[in-house]
Scaffold this active site. Structure first.
Site, PDB file in Angstrom:
ATOM      1  N   ASN A   9      -2.598 -48.025  22.467  1.00 54.50           N
ATOM      2  CA  ASN A   9      -3.659 -47.167  22.992  1.00 54.50           C
ATOM      3  C   ASN A   9      -4.521 -48.016  23.914  1.00 54.50           C
ATOM      4  O   ASN A   9      -5.330 -48.816  23.458  1.00 54.50           O
ATOM      5  CB  ASN A   9      -4.487 -46.613  21.822  1.00 54.50           C
ATOM      6  CG  ASN A   9      -5.692 -45.822  22.291  1.00 54.50           C
ATOM      7  OD1 ASN A   9      -5.826 -45.516  23.476  1.00 54.50           O
ATOM      8  ND2 ASN A   9      -6.579 -45.486  21.359  1.00 54.50           N
ATOM      9  N   LYS A  11      -6.889 -47.100  25.731  1.00 56.04           N
ATOM     10  CA  LYS A  11      -8.250 -46.564  25.870  1.00 56.04           C
ATOM     11  C   LYS A  11      -8.617 -46.525  27.359  1.00 56.04           C
ATOM     12  O   LYS A  11      -7.720 -46.360  28.180  1.00 56.04           O
ATOM     13  CB  LYS A  11      -9.241 -47.386  25.025  1.00 56.04           C
ATOM     14  CG  LYS A  11      -8.736 -47.550  23.585  1.00 56.04           C
ATOM     15  CD  LYS A  11      -9.743 -48.076  22.626  1.00 56.04           C
ATOM     16  CE  LYS A  11      -9.096 -48.178  21.240  1.00 56.04           C
ATOM     17  NZ  LYS A  11     -10.012 -48.629  20.212  1.00 56.04           N
ATOM     18  N   HIS A  97      -8.751 -39.424  17.684  1.00 55.06           N
ATOM     19  CA  HIS A  97      -9.197 -40.824  17.600  1.00 55.06           C
ATOM     20  C   HIS A  97     -10.679 -40.852  17.241  1.00 55.06           C
ATOM     21  O   HIS A  97     -11.449 -39.989  17.682  1.00 55.06           O
ATOM     22  CB  HIS A  97      -8.948 -41.544  18.926  1.00 55.06           C
ATOM     23  CG  HIS A  97      -9.096 -43.023  18.793  1.00 55.06           C
ATOM     24  ND1 HIS A  97     -10.328 -43.630  18.776  1.00 55.06           N
ATOM     25  CD2 HIS A  97      -8.179 -44.006  18.623  1.00 55.06           C
ATOM     26  CE1 HIS A  97     -10.145 -44.931  18.603  1.00 55.06           C
ATOM     27  NE2 HIS A  97      -8.856 -45.190  18.515  1.00 55.06           N
ATOM     28  N   GLU A  99     -13.010 -42.526  18.318  1.00 58.75           N
ATOM     29  CA  GLU A  99     -13.919 -42.567  19.474  1.00 58.75           C
ATOM     30  C   GLU A  99     -14.142 -41.172  20.047  1.00 58.75           C
ATOM     31  O   GLU A  99     -15.200 -40.893  20.612  1.00 58.75           O
ATOM     32  CB  GLU A  99     -13.352 -43.532  20.534  1.00 58.75           C
ATOM     33  CG  GLU A  99     -13.486 -44.981  20.077  1.00 58.75           C
ATOM     34  CD  GLU A  99     -12.381 -45.910  20.555  1.00 58.75           C
ATOM     35  OE1 GLU A  99     -11.672 -45.571  21.516  1.00 58.75           O
ATOM     36  OE2 GLU A  99     -12.215 -46.983  19.930  1.00 58.75           O
ATOM     37  N   GLU A 169      -6.663 -45.194  10.801  1.00 57.43           N
ATOM     38  CA  GLU A 169      -7.483 -46.172  11.508  1.00 57.43           C
ATOM     39  C   GLU A 169      -8.876 -46.217  10.888  1.00 57.43           C
ATOM     40  O   GLU A 169      -9.750 -45.423  11.282  1.00 57.43           O
ATOM     41  CB  GLU A 169      -7.616 -45.792  12.995  1.00 57.43           C
ATOM     42  CG  GLU A 169      -6.301 -45.736  13.736  1.00 57.43           C
ATOM     43  CD  GLU A 169      -6.482 -45.990  15.241  1.00 57.43           C
ATOM     44  OE1 GLU A 169      -5.732 -46.799  15.770  1.00 57.43           O
ATOM     45  OE2 GLU A 169      -7.392 -45.408  15.847  1.00 57.43           O
ATOM     46  N   GLY A 175     -11.596 -52.477  16.811  1.00 54.50           N
ATOM     47  CA  GLY A 175     -12.266 -53.332  17.791  1.00 54.50           C
ATOM     48  C   GLY A 175     -13.225 -54.349  17.199  1.00 54.50           C
ATOM     49  O   GLY A 175     -14.018 -54.938  17.917  1.00 54.50           O
ATOM     50  N   SER A 215      -7.771 -53.542  14.720  1.00 52.69           N
ATOM     51  CA  SER A 215      -7.678 -55.004  14.807  1.00 52.69           C
ATOM     52  C   SER A 215      -6.320 -55.528  14.355  1.00 52.69           C
ATOM     53  O   SER A 215      -6.233 -56.592  13.722  1.00 52.69           O
ATOM     54  CB  SER A 215      -8.823 -55.660  14.017  1.00 52.69           C
ATOM     55  OG  SER A 215     -10.067 -55.290  14.588  1.00 52.69           O
TER      56      SER A 215
HETATM   57  P1  13P Z   1      -8.130 -52.204  18.145  1.00 54.44           P
HETATM   58  O1  13P Z   1      -6.678 -52.599  17.946  1.00 54.44           O
HETATM   59  O2  13P Z   1      -8.680 -52.739  19.424  1.00 54.44           O
HETATM   60  O3  13P Z   1      -8.955 -52.505  16.953  1.00 54.44           O
HETATM   61  O4  13P Z   1      -8.145 -50.616  18.314  1.00 54.44           O
HETATM   62  C1  13P Z   1      -7.435 -49.834  17.431  1.00 54.44           C
HETATM   63  C2  13P Z   1      -7.420 -48.470  17.950  1.00 54.44           C
HETATM   64  O5  13P Z   1      -8.451 -47.822  18.062  1.00 54.44           O
HETATM   65  C3  13P Z   1      -6.119 -47.892  18.353  1.00 54.44           C
HETATM   66  O6  13P Z   1      -6.207 -46.542  18.563  1.00 54.44           O
END
Ligand code: 13P
Length: 252
Positions: A9, A11, A97, A99, A169, A175, A215
């Site tokens: 992803n 983003k 997601h 976010e 997740e 992150g 992560s």
């Molecule tokens: P990170 O791997 O940067 O923690 O993000 C995970 C994520 O949100 C994948 O959708």
């Protein structure tokens, strides 16, 4: 046997030229690093999807979007539908997601509509679930994830549900550099599989792909993926470095 999978992803990262470079590097690297077990999927931002289709076609890498709108066409300025994605040849779409849940206030019912729209249009949803840090700390994480799945997925028929990929997740791991421990991941993945068993039966539970995200790196991927209920990963930051991303995809 369930399909192993690693999906990236991106983003809202990379400009057009950088994306082009990434696809080129991925296509080159995968020639010598093609995972034996895992399917690889890349989910770049919308404007790069067509380029991804062109540049990664030969490599066997699957292409996914990061979002879609539940209506097929119409007066929804700025939105992109699952029907449009399908017409482009996109195979997957991330839905729910954290976010999008937090920044865009997407609720269970809206996410259910999106899931339905992807399935109706022949796109495989990668449905994200996961608890916030306070919910983990209060010990409410099972209930939170159960509600997310119940409200946005478990209305599907068994046939529809069989197409869905789930990504656990935990929001506190996204992150932050603090991944869920392999034990925490396995505990939740097992719980999710039990819920699927209760709702759809043994066979569907055994066949559902459940990814871990948060992560996940080339350093911790193997320990996470070793767990019996963890079928791979949804990778954020580490998917922006092709070498790391392919190392993760080769961590089974
Ligand atoms: P990170 O791997 O940067 O923690 O993000 C995970 C994520 O949100 C994948 O959708």
């Amino acid at each position: 046997m369930r399909q192993k999978m690693v999906a990236g992803n991106w983003k809202m990262n990379k400009n057009f030229q950088e994306a082009e470079q990434m696809f080129e590097t991925l296509a080159e690297l995968i020639k010598d690093n093609k995972p034996e077990e895992a399917e690889i999927v890349v989910c770049p931002p919308f404007p790069y999807l067509e380029l991804a289709m062109d540049m990664l076609q030969e490599s066997g890498i699957g292409i996914g979007a990061q979002n879609c709108y539940p209506k097929d066409f119409g007066a929804f300025t700025g939105e992109v539908s699952a029907a449009m994605l399908y017409s482009l040849g996109v195979q997957y779409c991330i839905i729910g997601h954290s976010e999008r849940r937090s920044n865009f206030k997407e609720d269970h019912a809206f996410l259910a509509e999106k899931v339905k729209a992807t399935l109706v249009n022949g796109i495989i949803p990668i449905f994200c679930c996961g608890e916030l840090l306070p919910e983990r700390e209060k010990g409410h994480y099972f209930q939170i994830v159960e509600k997310q799945l119940k409200e946005s997925l478990f209305f599907l028929s068994a046939i529809e549900f069989s197409k869905v990929i789930i990504a656990y997740e935990p929001v506190w791991a996204i992150g932050t550099g603090v991944n869920a421990s392999p034990e925490q991941a396995q505990e939740m993945h097992h719980y999710i599989r039990q819920l699927i068993r209760k709702n759809y039966g043994e066979d569907f539970a055994d066949e559902t792909v459940i990814l871990y995200g948060g992560s996940c790196t080339s350093t911790n991927a193997r320990a996470l993926f070793e767990n019996p209920d963890v079928d791979g990963g949804l990778i954020g930051g580490a998917s922006l470095k092709p070498e790391d991303f392919l190392a993760i995809a080769n961590s089974f």
